[in-house]
Scaffold this motif. Sequence first.
Motif, PDB file in Angstrom:
ATOM      1  N   ASN A  77      58.172  52.750  21.941  1.00 14.90           N
ATOM      2  CA  ASN A  77      57.416  51.524  22.183  1.00 14.90           C
ATOM      3  C   ASN A  77      56.072  51.570  21.450  1.00 14.90           C
ATOM      4  O   ASN A  77      55.043  51.821  22.056  1.00 14.90           O
ATOM      5  CB  ASN A  77      57.203  51.325  23.689  1.00 14.90           C
ATOM      6  N   THR A 113      51.814  51.365  28.732  1.00 14.43           N
ATOM      7  CA  THR A 113      52.515  50.164  28.280  1.00 14.43           C
ATOM      8  C   THR A 113      51.528  49.268  27.537  1.00 14.43           C
ATOM      9  O   THR A 113      50.301  49.470  27.598  1.00 14.43           O
ATOM     10  CB  THR A 113      53.113  49.394  29.459  1.00 14.43           C
ATOM     11  N   ASP A 148      59.659  45.764  28.029  1.00 14.62           N
ATOM     12  CA  ASP A 148      60.851  46.560  28.323  1.00 14.62           C
ATOM     13  C   ASP A 148      62.111  45.947  27.738  1.00 14.62           C
ATOM     14  O   ASP A 148      63.073  46.650  27.417  1.00 14.62           O
ATOM     15  CB  ASP A 148      61.012  46.722  29.841  1.00 14.62           C
TER      16      ASP A 148
END
Length: 267
Positions: A77, A113, A148
Amino acid sequence: MAVSSSSSINYNVYNYDMATPQFTPDGRLLQVEYASVAAEQSSPLLALQLKHDTIVLIAIKNSNTQNRMALLMDPQNPVCVAMSGVLADSVALLQGVLEESSNNRKRYNKELTILQVANVIAKACQQNSFGGGIRPYGSTMMVCGFCDAKQPVLYQTDPSGAILEAPCPETPNQVRWMIGGSQSLQRQLKQRINQALGRSPLDSSMADMIVLASRILIKETRKANKETKDKGAPASLEVVVLSPSLGGQRLTEEQLNAIQERISAKK
């Protein structure tokens, strides 16, 4: 009964913007507003959303400044933090992100994140927006990555500590978000680039899109800044590509030179 002076919107701004940040009688924080204007002094930095959920970030980089985009490399990510405004303030905010990211790996063995990265920046901005002996960060940041579900997500953080999520374009090959430069320049760039990308052939490559957008970015920015000196000289570009399948990549000097050659050939 006498009316309190605090109820009037007629006030001397110098009583509110020269010392500790405090609310004006009409509910404004002038120093935060001034800090928000700092981003307009930077050249525009745009984020294109192309096919296959690919995000391309393009910026004009002055030869005497460092990169305006930082890649936080997580193979699963990747996150890119783009900076505008006072560079020293942006670097300080980025340093806070790197420290928090390191702490998060030590505690939980995982990366932040994209939303957590935006929250770290926004929290630092909010803490500096109001208080004694401090000033707001003169930096507007753009945080880009994937959620996600591997969908591209873009957040903008402001000196006030606010977070804005960039809306998803209805069709691919459009400007999704932009920071830096005046609002009028941003509107002009978005309109012209979207029109040009909309007229491009369906089989256009990513390189074709980058060249097209970069050419307009350089031309309109120079026009807005009324640059005449060295107008024909190639501008220094910085380009970062984010893909849910390939991760994050900063274009190399060789790749940027190839783009510059194509831009110059079309003039």
